[in-house]
Enzyme design. Sequence first.
Site, PDB file in Angstrom:
ATOM      1  N   HIS A 138       0.792  -1.228   0.000  1.00  0.00           N
ATOM      2  CA  HIS A 138       0.000   0.000   0.000  1.00  0.00           C
ATOM      3  C   HIS A 138       0.827   1.282   0.000  1.00  0.00           C
ATOM      4  CE1 HIS A 138      -3.444  -2.455   0.130  1.00  0.00           C
ATOM      5  NE2 HIS A 138      -3.608  -2.575   1.430  1.00  0.00           N
ATOM      6  N   HIS A 211      -9.409   2.116   0.380  1.00  0.00           N
ATOM      7  CA  HIS A 211      -9.441   0.966   1.292  1.00  0.00           C
ATOM      8  C   HIS A 211     -10.575   1.077   2.316  1.00  0.00           C
ATOM      9  CE1 HIS A 211      -8.068  -2.525   3.369  1.00  0.00           C
ATOM     10  NE2 HIS A 211      -6.930  -2.585   2.698  1.00  0.00           N
ATOM     11  N   GLU A 342     -11.455  -3.889  -2.814  1.00  0.00           N
ATOM     12  CA  GLU A 342     -10.544  -2.883  -3.366  1.00  0.00           C
ATOM     13  C   GLU A 342     -10.389  -3.090  -4.862  1.00  0.00           C
ATOM     14  OE1 GLU A 342      -6.896  -3.226  -0.719  1.00  0.00           O
ATOM     15  OE2 GLU A 342      -8.327  -4.608   0.173  1.00  0.00           O
TER      16      GLU A 342
HETATM   17  C1  GLA Z   1      -5.117  -5.195   2.134  1.00  0.00           C
HETATM   18  C2  GLA Z   1      -4.281  -6.406   2.093  1.00  0.00           C
HETATM   19  C3  GLA Z   1      -4.435  -7.159   3.360  1.00  0.00           C
HETATM   20  C4  GLA Z   1      -4.145  -6.290   4.539  1.00  0.00           C
HETATM   21  C5  GLA Z   1      -4.992  -5.071   4.492  1.00  0.00           C
HETATM   22  C6  GLA Z   1      -4.644  -4.134   5.588  1.00  0.00           C
HETATM   23  O1  GLA Z   1      -6.421  -5.467   1.972  1.00  0.00           O
HETATM   24  O2  GLA Z   1      -4.556  -7.218   0.988  1.00  0.00           O
HETATM   25  O3  GLA Z   1      -3.578  -8.259   3.359  1.00  0.00           O
HETATM   26  O4  GLA Z   1      -2.789  -5.908   4.514  1.00  0.00           O
HETATM   27  O5  GLA Z   1      -4.841  -4.426   3.285  1.00  0.00           O
HETATM   28  O6  GLA Z   1      -4.561  -4.769   6.819  1.00  0.00           O
END
Ligand code: GLA
Length: 377
Positions: A138, A211, A342
Amino acid sequence: MKSIKFMLAASAVATLTVACNTGAESKNAPSIKAGVTKANWGTVDGKTVYLYTLVNDKGDTVTITNYGGTVTSFITPDKSGKYSSVIIGFDSLAPYLQHPPYFGALIGRYGNRIGDAKFTLDGTVYQLAANDGKNTLHGGIKGFDKVVWDASVANDTIPSLTLKYLSKDGEEGYPGNLNVTVQYTLTNDGELKIEYDAETDKPTPVNLTNHSYFNLSGDVSNSILDETLMINADSYTPVDNTLIPTGEIKAVKGTPFDFTSPKKIGKDFAEVKGGYDHNFVLNRKDNSLEKVASLSDSISGRTMDVYTTQPGLQFYSGNFLDGRFANHGNQPITLHSALALETQHFPDSPNKPDFPSTILKPGEKYHEVTIYQVSVR
Ligand code: GLA
């Protein structure tokens, strides 16, 4: 009533009070004043942080802060006309500064993971921060979720908020100055529309997403394993034990990943080690805006349809939620109490030449759109 008051800017509370007393009143409530209001929320990096409240002509409300471009709530009525937020979040800035796992935030420059925190582009190796084991996640240590965006409100009849951020050449290890614009709009059809635009002055990977975590019941004490999900994807990208795609595109048919028909999330859940945290390869011919997923909840009667121009969808079933943070109304956000859908390009694309490219070049325009539309059926 009380349930929504605490999270709105003062001016919007007054406006919505009448609208939310009963379902009937909320239909044509004359006192609903669609628009955008702004409240001071604090300071980060010497910049003022605001909370913007977008209200449509039905009284649906979205609150967004320019810290991380974060959606802090999306308040809609349930089948009995009771308003609550389908997006989890906080009512003040302080908990966001304690780094919750990306609640509601804009993610960039590269959403999801890049394996071994590095990639090679035009012969140069770019080293990124390893903030998820040996991988980058991210956008790195200070991704787009942790910066203060410049915000402006359009003088329009449909409430919208435009956020801009310049990610400098070399920031978090990525090449090129990337100018990013994200526009949030709340339509009168209950759509939270997110438009992403970006331009660069050097080739760079770009994968922008939001997110938000959803619990359609509006109450995180209800597990999302009881909600029903459809994802229009005949295949998904299997991952290794660090959640990096193996490169294979695997058919969902006959596996727990088959959501091509609406299915209770809990149905095959026990067969998925660690829970769902996978990228689905959306069935689509081109990059036009299409409905790709639908989530529904029988307690509230709410449905949420997801539309996007993107090729992938990460379905994350809240496997790392651990009760450390409390939602609006002070309910602990525990394991599987919310989920994320997402819209994105595939994880680790910069290292997977067979995946759709995420490289943006100078002169090109990055443009993606995602809509989360909430209704009651
Ligand atoms: C995304 C990732 C997950 C996790 C979340 C945050 O969705 O795919 O594995 O890291 O972010 O916790």
